[in-house]
Structure formats: structure tokens, C-alpha cells
Motif scaffolding. Sequence first.
Motif: not given
Length: 587
Positions: A350, A448, A370, A368, A241, A364, A376
Motif C-alpha cells: 500500500r 482517491y 487499493v 480500503l 495508515w 491506502n 489513496g
Amino acid sequence: MAPDSTPPTNEATAEFRAARDHLLQHRGDIEGARRLPRPEGAYFNWALDWFDPEAHGNDDVALRVVDLAADGEVRAETALSFAALSGRSGQVANWLRGLGVARGDRMLLLLGNQVPLWEVMLAAIKLGAVVIPASTLLSPEDLADRVSRGEVRHVVAESGLTGGFAGIGGDWTRIAVGEPVAGWLSYADSAAVPAPFTPDGPTRADDPLLLYFTSGTTSRPKLVQHTHRSYPVGHLSTMYWIGLRPGDVHLNVSSPGWAKHAWSNFFAPWNAGAEILIVNQPRFAARPLLDAMVRHRVTSFCAPPTVWRMLVLEDLTRWRPPLRELVGAGEPLNPEIIERVQAAWGVTLRDGFGQTETTAQVGNPPGLVVKPGSMGVPLPGYEVTLVDAASGAVVTEPGAEGELCLPLDSTPLGLMTGYQQDPERQAEATAGGFYHTGDVAFRDADGYLTYIGRTDDVFKSSDYRISPFELESVLIEHPQVAEAAVVPSPDPLRLSVPKAYVVLVPGATADAEAARSILEFARGRLAPYKRVRRLEFAELPKTVSGKIRRVELRGRENELHGSGLTGGGESPARGKLEFWEEDFPRD
């Protein structure tokens, strides 16, 4: 510098390395990363099977601790390589063993961000001892509770904090770090012991490793147990992450004693082979921290939303550290903060989500897209299911909300083994074949997840469900608002109405004009049923880990307004600096 010879290795090391390398190779590919080859071996000791082999002949900096004065000047700086920490922790482990620390013994650590904290943690893992991290802010009553409920047999504490144990009896080893303390052993004596360490046997991956007392936002702290598998291996999800890579310089603002410290100041960076940078300040100040980020060329930075809210009060464009990754955790990140950081540094801040009971579950990760407001997607090692709190049914339709739960049919990578000494809470947390986080979210059509709030924070007003976080995100967009917490305030007509407790930015005046401006600002950005109808300027009660205690604010509202809206006379009951929308009639 790479290790100068082939490090010792075994099957457990190879399994862990394969999982870690898989995540590094699938950076930016969340679907590929989810095909994580999980280490399933029966034996694993992270300090012996991962850290020591990685540290063998490795002179790269593993830990740098910088102590700043109040004016930002550097008072002291210590840097240790991976190889040095490997040897030093073996030395400490031998010394502790000589004092009677044995496999399975529980050891409480009351240390600030100083080098011995990392030395003792590594040493305890090598010994198979069970570590109970404790915050240096705990009261003597808190410490007595931890020693008793934690069944502590050994304590390692800063010399200046040993007084907190004065009234706590029992037969437990007392070790002081720093100046000599009468009746306590001196940690400095560990320097006279040989460094080569030989374990007394293999460590089972499911043996207990850590016991955490939760921060207790709503109740007495729970005692959470993690193993040699659930935390070191589980924090591969956290490494992914954050986006950590070998050679990174990672700075995380977190206090020892809380799970986030182990997340980002211990396991995740060293899983990746990154340097951990610690910046100690007598009192938090944004500018000296930003100066340190530039001076030490920080590439990865993690901080809780409270810190981010203070940082964006500065002109961040004045500081240009070589940042690649920015993350926040502890509470949801408000979109306004993300936008301001992006505008200043060109790096996306993030969000992520996890608990003391787990590692990073949702986030997130790098690569990826956002979505503003979303925390996320499920991270490698985790499946996430939304469950309707009333019916217990699984929620599948996009946009519908439910409690964020982890299916237990396949054990989540970083999930605790359970709440110790509390079978009722344990049964409640694992009812219906799920681990229940107690947090409400909704999932969109792309998968999400967006955070709504704790199950006990979401409330009804005029039969509409209100998420405090959504309202707080709007409030802090106002230029005068530094922090805000929204809770229900009893109302005879609507059951309750949203009330905001607000902390202003430095220099702003808490008066009727500020209240009018903030209420009008929110009115223009919220649907009528979500409107903030009351506002009070006040400090926000927080746990020692920095989380807002909304339960305390709700209790205050019930005391103030719960028995009616008159405080013994004709005038409505009010807080000292409380204002209502009725105070500002619209033209």
C-alpha cells in the motif's frame, strides 16, 4: 506481557489514549476513523505522558537491533523491553541534565541505527530539549551548516563520526558514543547515573520538539520545526495508515536523520505498542534482509520504492514471513511493483504520501480497496484540497489536477509550525489560507488521489503536460530496467521531449539493443504525446535520503541540449550512452 500494575496516568495520557484507541477500533473504517477525537490539551510530553505509562512493568520487546555481516551472518543482536528503555532514558536524561542540557536547548544527533539513538531521543523529549536529527552521511560542510543555522548547543555523535566536527568552533557540548575521543565526553558515563527522572515542569504541547533539515532535492535544505503535538500526536495518522497493532513486529528500512525514520522507527510503532526491528547491513542486500524478516517473524514492513525495486529482483516466494501489512513511502510506488509483491506474498503493498513538513497525509490504510496507481485518500487528521497553481482556485471536478494543499482554517494534525529563519518560504508555503505541498495530484470521483509529480517536475512537450512518474512506471515494467527517471530534454520543435535516465538490473548490458528494446516497450504502452524519445544509461543522482534529484538531471539536459541540438558540429549532442528513437527506424 501486560504491565504488572496500573501505570501512572494524567489527563494528557487519557486524551492521547482515546485518540489512539479510536483509530485501532476503526481499522478498515476510514470514515469512522476520520471522526478522530483530537487531543487538544495545552500540555503534552509524549515520552513522559505516553511512553513511560505504557512501559510501566511492560517486559515486551520495544526495540531489537540486529547487526549483520556482509555475508548475512548475525554479528550482534540487542533487545530492550519497554520497561528497560523507560528506565534507561530516564537515566540518560538525568545525565544530560547534569551536563547542562536544558529545556529548549537544541541538540544535534549524529547516530546510526544503534540503541543510544532511541535512548537519547526519549531522554531529550523528557527534558524538553529540541532534537535535530542528522544523517551519518553528511559532509563536514553540511554539519557546519546545521550547527550554525540550527543554533546547536549540544552534539551527540558516533565516535567514528566526530572528525566531521573538527573545524566547527563554538561553545557546544560534545558527547561521543563508542570509543573514547579526545575532547569529547563519553556517553558510557551515563550508566553511572540514577534512573528515576523528575521533569523540571510541564511541557507545553506546542513547544518545539524536532528541527528537520529537508533533503533539498531542488534547493538549500529548509529548517522544519515540529512540536510535542504535531509529531507524536500527528503520527497517529501514520500508525493508522501502516495498520500497526499492539504486539506487531515492525521493520522499516530507513536511515536516521530523516523524517521517515521518526515516522516508522519511533513514533508510529510505539504509538501502537509494537516492537521496532532494526536490521543493519554494511551494504544493502535483499536476501539477508528477507532472511531476517522470516527469523524475527515480521508482521509489518515499510520500505522506500528503491528498496522494493531491489527486493522484487529476488524470488520472494522463497521467503514466508508472517506479514500482514506492507507499505511504501518516500516516492510513489509503481503499479508493477505492487503487482509483483501481491503475486509473491498475497499481501497488498500500500502506498502513502507525506512530507518532512507533515506526518502521513494521504494513504491506502488497511481495509480500503487499493486502486492501482493511486496513493489513496486523506488520512485521519487531514483534509486535502486541490488548488489550481495558476489561478489559485480550488479544483473540485473529478479528474482535474491541482496542487495538493491542506486548508489552514483548522490546523492539520501533523503539520509543522513553520520554516525557521525563512519568512519568505513560510509565506509562500501558507499563501491563500493553505499549506502548499508543492506536489500535483488529481482526485477521482471516489475521492482517491493519484500523484502526478512535484510542481517543478511536471513539464510540457508539444503543449501537453507530462508526468514523469507515469512514464517511469511504464519503464520499470521492462524486465531489464531497475530504476528510471524521466526529465524534459530541450527540443527545437516540441519545446522538450521526454528523456529517460535508466539503471539496468544486474547482468544487463547497457547497449543499443537494450535501448531499442526499452524504447519499443514504452512506445507500445504510452500515448504518442507521452512517448519516451530519448534514453540514456546512467546512475541516478540522489539525495542522501535516497530521493532522485531530477533537478540535477534537468540541469544536465539544459547544458547538453539547451543551446541547440548540435554539439559543435553536425552530429547531435549526446550523453555517453544516450540513444534516440531516431536511431531505431521502424519498418
